[in-house]
Write a protein that holds these residues in place. Structure first.
Motif, short mmCIF file in Angstrom:
data_model
loop_
_atom_site.label_atom_id
_atom_site.label_comp_id
_atom_site.label_asym_id
_atom_site.label_seq_id
_atom_site.Cartn_x
_atom_site.Cartn_y
_atom_site.Cartn_z
N LYS A 416 0.91 -1.28 -0.09
CA LYS A 416 0.15 0.03 0.04
C LYS A 416 0.77 1.19 0.03
CE LYS A 416 -3.65 2.40 2.84
NZ LYS A 416 -4.65 2.42 3.85
N PRO A 417 0.59 2.29 -0.89
CA PRO A 417 1.56 3.60 -0.70
C PRO A 417 1.41 4.02 0.58
CG PRO A 417 -0.09 3.52 -2.56
CD PRO A 417 -0.40 2.30 -1.81
N LYS A 418 2.46 4.46 0.98
CA LYS A 418 2.76 5.13 2.25
C LYS A 418 2.04 6.30 2.50
CE LYS A 418 7.50 3.46 2.62
NZ LYS A 418 9.06 3.77 2.73
N GLN A 419 1.57 7.01 1.44
CA GLN A 419 1.01 8.23 1.76
C GLN A 419 -0.14 8.22 1.00
OE1 GLN A 419 1.80 10.34 3.89
NE2 GLN A 419 3.56 9.36 4.45
N TRP A 420 -1.28 7.38 1.09
CA TRP A 420 -2.36 7.23 0.35
C TRP A 420 -3.30 8.19 0.85
CZ3 TRP A 420 -3.91 5.47 -3.97
CH2 TRP A 420 -5.18 5.34 -4.38
N ARG A 421 -4.40 8.79 0.15
CA ARG A 421 -5.50 9.84 0.63
C ARG A 421 -5.96 9.63 1.95
NH1 ARG A 421 -8.30 8.23 -3.75
NH2 ARG A 421 -7.82 9.99 -4.96
N LYS A 422 -5.94 10.76 2.62
CA LYS A 422 -6.64 10.69 4.00
C LYS A 422 -7.94 10.99 3.86
CE LYS A 422 -6.65 12.12 8.85
NZ LYS A 422 -5.98 12.81 9.84
N TYR A 423 -8.49 11.98 2.86
CA TYR A 423 -9.98 12.36 2.61
C TYR A 423 -10.26 12.07 1.36
CZ TYR A 423 -8.49 14.93 6.72
OH TYR A 423 -7.91 15.37 8.08
N ALA A 424 -11.53 12.05 1.09
CA ALA A 424 -12.10 11.90 -0.38
C ALA A 424 -13.12 13.35 -0.25
CB ALA A 424 -12.96 10.85 -0.60
N VAL A 425 -13.26 14.05 -1.54
CA VAL A 425 -14.05 15.00 -1.73
C VAL A 425 -15.14 15.13 -2.87
CG1 VAL A 425 -13.70 17.47 -2.08
CG2 VAL A 425 -12.18 16.44 -0.75
N SER A 426 -16.26 15.71 -2.56
CA SER A 426 -17.18 15.92 -3.47
C SER A 426 -17.91 17.20 -3.66
CB SER A 426 -18.13 14.63 -3.19
OG SER A 426 -19.31 14.69 -4.35
N GLU A 427 -18.43 17.51 -4.53
CA GLU A 427 -18.63 18.87 -4.79
C GLU A 427 -20.06 19.12 -5.58
OE1 GLU A 427 -15.18 21.91 -5.93
OE2 GLU A 427 -14.77 19.66 -6.81
N VAL A 428 -20.91 20.17 -5.13
CA VAL A 428 -21.96 20.60 -6.08
C VAL A 428 -22.38 21.94 -6.45
CG1 VAL A 428 -23.62 20.70 -4.14
CG2 VAL A 428 -24.44 19.72 -6.20
N ASP A 429 -22.79 22.26 -7.28
CA ASP A 429 -23.27 23.63 -7.69
C ASP A 429 -24.62 23.32 -8.08
OD1 ASP A 429 -23.62 25.82 -8.82
OD2 ASP A 429 -22.22 26.00 -10.19
N TYR A 430 -25.66 23.90 -7.14
CA TYR A 430 -27.06 23.81 -7.33
C TYR A 430 -27.86 24.99 -8.14
CZ TYR A 430 -27.09 25.39 -2.64
OH TYR A 430 -27.13 26.24 -1.24
N ALA A 431 -26.78 25.84 -8.81
CA ALA A 431 -27.56 27.09 -9.17
C ALA A 431 -28.52 26.94 -10.12
CB ALA A 431 -26.21 28.05 -10.05
N TRP A 432 -28.70 25.93 -10.73
CA TRP A 432 -29.85 25.73 -11.78
C TRP A 432 -31.17 25.11 -10.97
CZ3 TRP A 432 -24.69 25.49 -12.70
CH2 TRP A 432 -24.34 25.99 -13.75
N ARG A 433 -31.05 24.84 -9.84
CA ARG A 433 -32.18 24.18 -9.18
C ARG A 433 -33.00 24.95 -8.56
NH1 ARG A 433 -34.23 20.31 -9.73
NH2 ARG A 433 -33.58 18.62 -8.24
N GLY A 434 -34.33 24.66 -8.09
CA GLY A 434 -35.40 25.39 -7.54
C GLY A 434 -34.68 25.75 -6.28
N ALA A 435 -33.94 24.74 -5.39
CA ALA A 435 -33.55 25.23 -4.06
C ALA A 435 -32.84 26.50 -4.08
CB ALA A 435 -32.48 24.15 -3.65
N ARG A 436 -32.12 26.65 -5.02
CA ARG A 436 -31.53 28.38 -5.09
C ARG A 436 -32.46 29.50 -4.87
NH1 ARG A 436 -30.62 32.32 -8.53
NH2 ARG A 436 -31.43 31.26 -10.32
N ARG A 437 -33.59 29.31 -5.48
CA ARG A 437 -34.49 30.30 -5.40
C ARG A 437 -35.24 30.44 -3.95
NH1 ARG A 437 -36.80 30.63 -11.66
NH2 ARG A 437 -35.17 31.94 -12.41
#
Length: 533
Positions: A416-437
């Motif tokens: 196993k690589p000695k420095q594998w990632r500690k974190y996973a990341v996900s993103e969202v941009d909900y500008a097009w959704r009704g939730a924004r309004r």
């Protein structure tokens, strides 16, 4: 680490990159669903490596796929939502693998929108060989079909519609009226767009359905490409809505197969503002009804089993051709589906039902024997596939561009690589959704980011308070601990981790690290005498 060709890897492997659209990680037998039938995918996991802690980089079709295809986070490639063009400058999987002699093709969906403005500015003809590749995420579009064809958006040259009409199916748009509609008990045509019709059998014969047709076209490509290294992205449209399956898959499952909803009344009492706004979307309101779940989920499960059956057919064809023993098969999805959990429908937010995805890699070659049946306890991301494929092709991943990490060490039993990632990341941009309004936000105020270390999941909503979940003590994410005084230190740690992640984004992509190393501090050798007396 680079995967070199040796006695056990005599030639570059083919890569069959299979993606099912909107398939939840927990709706596979190998991932502990109690009743779903997915024997082909389960066998891939049993004889390959099952990365059970994999997260997509954006739980929406378009931006998730752009991360899959570029090996970069959504905030790096910039295609933050469906129909946001991928910059013409972004290097894709096809660009990487073609340099190793691969034919890189697509059958199915990408949900990619071409950067028409960028191509025009650079004088790239969209119909030229280069323009086609730039317009199609770097894939040769052997057959692209995004599987979204209501009458008002119908592509006149949709090959699948032509195929259906040639087989006697009538109508202006048989994709809709035949493949995604059924006949009710009164003999009336009912559209699969309406979830109340999900229990009906689609009018199309199973052998002519979207999943069957897509598999046929994949077989056509493999027949044509055999003998030379290839990478085929087989991108199934299902089980994405419309939720309607052909017989016999339409009634293969029943209400008894519908698992109890992961939603409590407490979640509705004082929900997070962003989650509350998404709860008000029509799909969430409908999926909050048990009647809807019991009608839709059996069809959803049937569509998954249909994909599994046709994947079996494709694998058998690979064996018949003698290509199976040199073909690495990858199975994944672009994001999940709430199906009513947390009082939500669709995807887009960061609960496990939405952001966690299946990822199984099966390499039949002897060099992968040590890893068969393993499920490494590590965080993987969808962006890891491009560097993995690049290593399988015998190349070194371009580390100044790619933000994912190769999973090859885990495929071949290496340390196993000695420095594998500690974190996973996900993103969202909900500008097009009704939730924004609903929230009264401008389009530039709608970004949210999730970071997890496998135990803690922290969500930064930018203009609202964060959320924090303990996935070990609360795997169903029912208790938001962001305001718990005892977890203040955890929130601080996760905030810092997210800030560190932002700082590490790779934006200098035009010069490699090795080029910088060889050109560091050599101004005097080039005749520029800075600071000399």
């Amino acid at each position: 680490m680079s995967v070199k060709n040796d006695d056990t890897n005599p030639k570059k492997p083919n890569i069959l990159f299979v993606m099912a659209d909107q398939l939840r990680a927990d709706y596979l037998g190998c991932n502990n669903h109690p009743t779903i039938k997915t024997p082909t995918i389960d066998a891939l996991a049993r004889n390959g490596v099952n990365f059970t802690k994999t997260y997509c980089q954006a739980p929406v079709c378009g931006p998730s796929r752009m991360s899959f295809y570029t090996g970069r986070y959504a905030s790096s490639h910039g295609a933050s939502y469906n129909n946001v063009p991928l910059k013409v400058s972004e290097k894709t999987l096809g660009d990487h693998l073609r340099s190793a002699g691969y034919r890189v093709a697509l059958v199915g969906k990408t949900h990619m929108k071409a950067d028409a403005e960028g191509m025009e500015r650079l004088g790239i003809d969209p119909q030229s060989s280069r323009g086609v590749l730039v317009s199609q995420c770097g894939f040769e579009p052997y057959e692209r079909d995004d599987g979204l064809h209501p009458d008002q958006l119908l592509s006149p040259d949709l090959a699948y519609n032509t195929y259906l009409k040639e087989r006697g199916y009538e109508g202006h748009n048989p994709w809709h009226s035949v493949a995604n509609s059924g006949i009710d008990e009164k003999g009336n045509l009912q559209s699969g767009w309406y979830m109340r019709n999900s229990h009906l059998a689609a009018r199309v014969s199973e052998e002519h359905s979207e999943t069957a047709y897509t598999t046929d076209r994949a077989i056509d490509f493999i027949n044509e490409a055999k003998g030379n290294p290839w990478c085929l992205h087989l991108s199934y449209i299902k089980p994405h809505w419309p939720y309607i399956a052909p017989a016999p898959y339409h009634n293969m499952y029943s209400e008894e197969d519908v698992q109890p909803v992961n939603a409590t009344l407490d979640e509705k009492v004082n929900p997070h503002p962003v989650v509350s706004a998404f709860m008000q979307h029509n799909e969430s309101v409908q999926f909050s009804r048990e009647e809807v779940r019991k009608r839709v989920i059996p069809a959803y499960m049937g569509l998954i089993t249909q994909v599994d059956d046709h994947l079996a057919r494709l694998i058998e064809h690979l064996k018949t051709l003698g290509e199976y023993e040199n073909t690495v098969i990858v199975f994944t999805s672009d994001h999940g589906d709430y199906l009513g959990d947390h009082w939500l429908g669709e995807k887009e937010l960061f609960h496990e039902e939405s952001a966690r995805i299946p990822l199984i890699i099966h390499d039949p070659r002897a060099s992968a024997d040590a890893s068969r049946g393993k499920a490494p306890d590590l965080l993987a991301e969808s962006i890891d596939l491009v560097p993995t494929f690049v290593e399988l092709a015998g190349l070194e991943p371009q580390s100044h561009i790619l933000e994912g990490r190769s999973l090859a060490p885990f495929l071949y039993g290496h340390v196993k690589p000695k420095q594998w990632r500690k974190y996973a990341v996900s993103e969202v941009d909900y500008a097009w959704r009704g939730a924004r309004r609903t929230l009264g936000l401008r389009p530039d105020q709608t970004k949210a980011t999730m970071i997890t270390d496998g135990r803690w999941k922290y969500i930064d909503y930018h203009h609202f308070l964060p959320q924090l979940f303990d996935l070990t003590a609360d795997p169903f994410e029912q208790n938001d601990l962001a305001n718990d005084e005892a977890c203040r230190a955890v929130c601080t740690e996760m905030e810092q981790a997210l800030l560190d992640w932002y700082r590490k984004r790779k934006n200098r992509v035009t010069v490699s690290d090795s080029a910088i190393e060889s050109n560091t501090d050599i101004a005097d050798k080039r005749g520029y005498l800075f600071g000399y007396w």
